[in-house]
Design a protein around this motif. Structure first.
Motif, mmCIF file in Angstrom:
data_model
loop_
_atom_site.group_PDB
_atom_site.id
_atom_site.type_symbol
_atom_site.label_atom_id
_atom_site.label_comp_id
_atom_site.label_asym_id
_atom_site.label_seq_id
_atom_site.Cartn_x
_atom_site.Cartn_y
_atom_site.Cartn_z
ATOM 1 N N LYS A 29 -10.816 1.021 9.981
ATOM 2 C CA LYS A 29 -9.610 1.820 9.705
ATOM 3 C C LYS A 29 -9.287 1.854 8.207
ATOM 4 O O LYS A 29 -8.891 2.893 7.679
ATOM 5 C CB LYS A 29 -8.430 1.269 10.493
ATOM 6 N N LEU A 30 -9.457 0.724 7.543
ATOM 7 C CA LEU A 30 -9.161 0.680 6.112
ATOM 8 C C LEU A 30 -10.163 1.483 5.287
ATOM 9 O O LEU A 30 -9.804 2.096 4.283
ATOM 10 C CB LEU A 30 -9.125 -0.779 5.627
ATOM 11 N N ARG A 31 -11.406 1.466 5.726
ATOM 12 C CA ARG A 31 -12.471 2.147 4.994
ATOM 13 C C ARG A 31 -12.519 3.645 5.288
ATOM 14 O O ARG A 31 -12.734 4.455 4.384
ATOM 15 C CB ARG A 31 -13.811 1.517 5.363
ATOM 16 N N GLU A 32 -12.316 4.021 6.543
ATOM 17 C CA GLU A 32 -12.593 5.397 6.967
ATOM 18 C C GLU A 32 -11.374 6.287 7.146
ATOM 19 O O GLU A 32 -11.494 7.493 7.067
ATOM 20 C CB GLU A 32 -13.400 5.370 8.262
ATOM 21 N N LEU A 33 -10.236 5.702 7.421
ATOM 22 C CA LEU A 33 -9.049 6.524 7.677
ATOM 23 C C LEU A 33 -8.179 6.565 6.426
ATOM 24 O O LEU A 33 -7.882 5.545 5.836
ATOM 25 C CB LEU A 33 -8.257 5.955 8.859
ATOM 26 N N LYS A 34 -7.807 7.730 6.062
ATOM 27 C CA LYS A 34 -6.990 7.883 4.850
ATOM 28 C C LYS A 34 -5.693 8.457 5.258
ATOM 29 O O LYS A 34 -4.755 8.712 5.066
ATOM 30 C CB LYS A 34 -7.683 8.781 3.816
ATOM 31 N N THR A 88 0.822 -1.210 0.000
ATOM 32 C CA THR A 88 0.000 0.000 0.000
ATOM 33 C C THR A 88 0.856 1.260 0.000
ATOM 34 O O THR A 88 1.969 1.265 0.525
ATOM 35 C CB THR A 88 -0.972 0.026 1.198
ATOM 36 N N SER A 127 -0.732 4.011 1.162
ATOM 37 C CA SER A 127 -1.448 4.777 2.187
ATOM 38 C C SER A 127 -0.843 4.475 3.561
ATOM 39 O O SER A 127 -0.780 3.315 3.974
ATOM 40 C CB SER A 127 -2.935 4.399 2.190
ATOM 41 N N TYR A 128 -0.444 5.527 4.270
ATOM 42 C CA TYR A 128 0.119 5.339 5.605
ATOM 43 C C TYR A 128 -0.919 4.753 6.562
ATOM 44 O O TYR A 128 -0.597 3.849 7.347
ATOM 45 C CB TYR A 128 0.660 6.666 6.150
ATOM 46 N N ALA A 129 -2.165 5.227 6.473
ATOM 47 C CA ALA A 129 -3.223 4.719 7.362
ATOM 48 C C ALA A 129 -3.463 3.233 7.121
ATOM 49 O O ALA A 129 -3.616 2.451 8.073
ATOM 50 C CB ALA A 129 -4.513 5.519 7.167
ATOM 51 N N GLN A 130 -3.507 2.815 5.862
ATOM 52 C CA GLN A 130 -3.690 1.394 5.554
ATOM 53 C C GLN A 130 -2.468 0.592 6.005
ATOM 54 O O GLN A 130 -2.618 -0.520 6.523
ATOM 55 C CB GLN A 130 -3.939 1.195 4.065
#
Length: 140
Positions: free
Chosen positions: A135-140, A47, A49-52
């Motif tokens: 977290k995967l769905r809502e945090l970017k 990924t 994305s840091y959040a992912q």
């Protein structure tokens, strides 16, 4: 006329789980958790994305511990697993990985055991999946 002894006995036998099926489903749950951990680790490294990245890191590390706790509780109550099925999570999408594990558990948990301590361990696995999905769905 009331219910007969034969009817009561038949009802009880229908409610008793097939122990070999329950044990094989429990072993499969453990194997699926291990497979989800590996797939999540790959997704974590892929990924941008840091959040992912962080969410998948937490999932692949913690799923091993909660799955191990489930397996140890199950084995403590019902005895060692005879074997483990060869299961593989093919997705590299983190949300799909946790979703696939959640769907499998939702479809199979009742055939594993109805004991509260075993169900609590299964709930811990699902809680981790749900938290990771958030977290995967809502945090970017």
């Amino acid at each position: 006329m009331g219910i007969t002894f034969r009817e009561i006995k038949q009802e009880i036998q229908e409610q008793i789980q097939d122990p070999s099926l329950a044990k094989s489903k429990a072993a499969e749950l453990f194997a699926r958790c291990r497979s989800a951990s590996t797939a999540a680790h790959f997704a974590h490294l892929m990924t941008s994305s840091y959040a992912q990245h962080k969410a998948l890191n937490k999932f692949y590390e913690e799923i091993i511990d909660v799955a191990d706790s489930f397996a140890e509780s199950y084995i403590g109550r019902f005895g060692k697993f005879e074997s483990f099925p060869n299961v593989k999570e093919n997705s590299t999408d983190g949300l799909q990985i946790v979703g696939n594990l959640t769907k499998w558990i939702d479809s199979n948990r009742e055939s594993i055991s109805d004991l509260s301590e075993i169900q609590n361990d299964i709930d811990s696995i699902l809680s981790l999946c749900d938290s990771t999905a958030y977290k995967l769905r809502e945090l970017k």
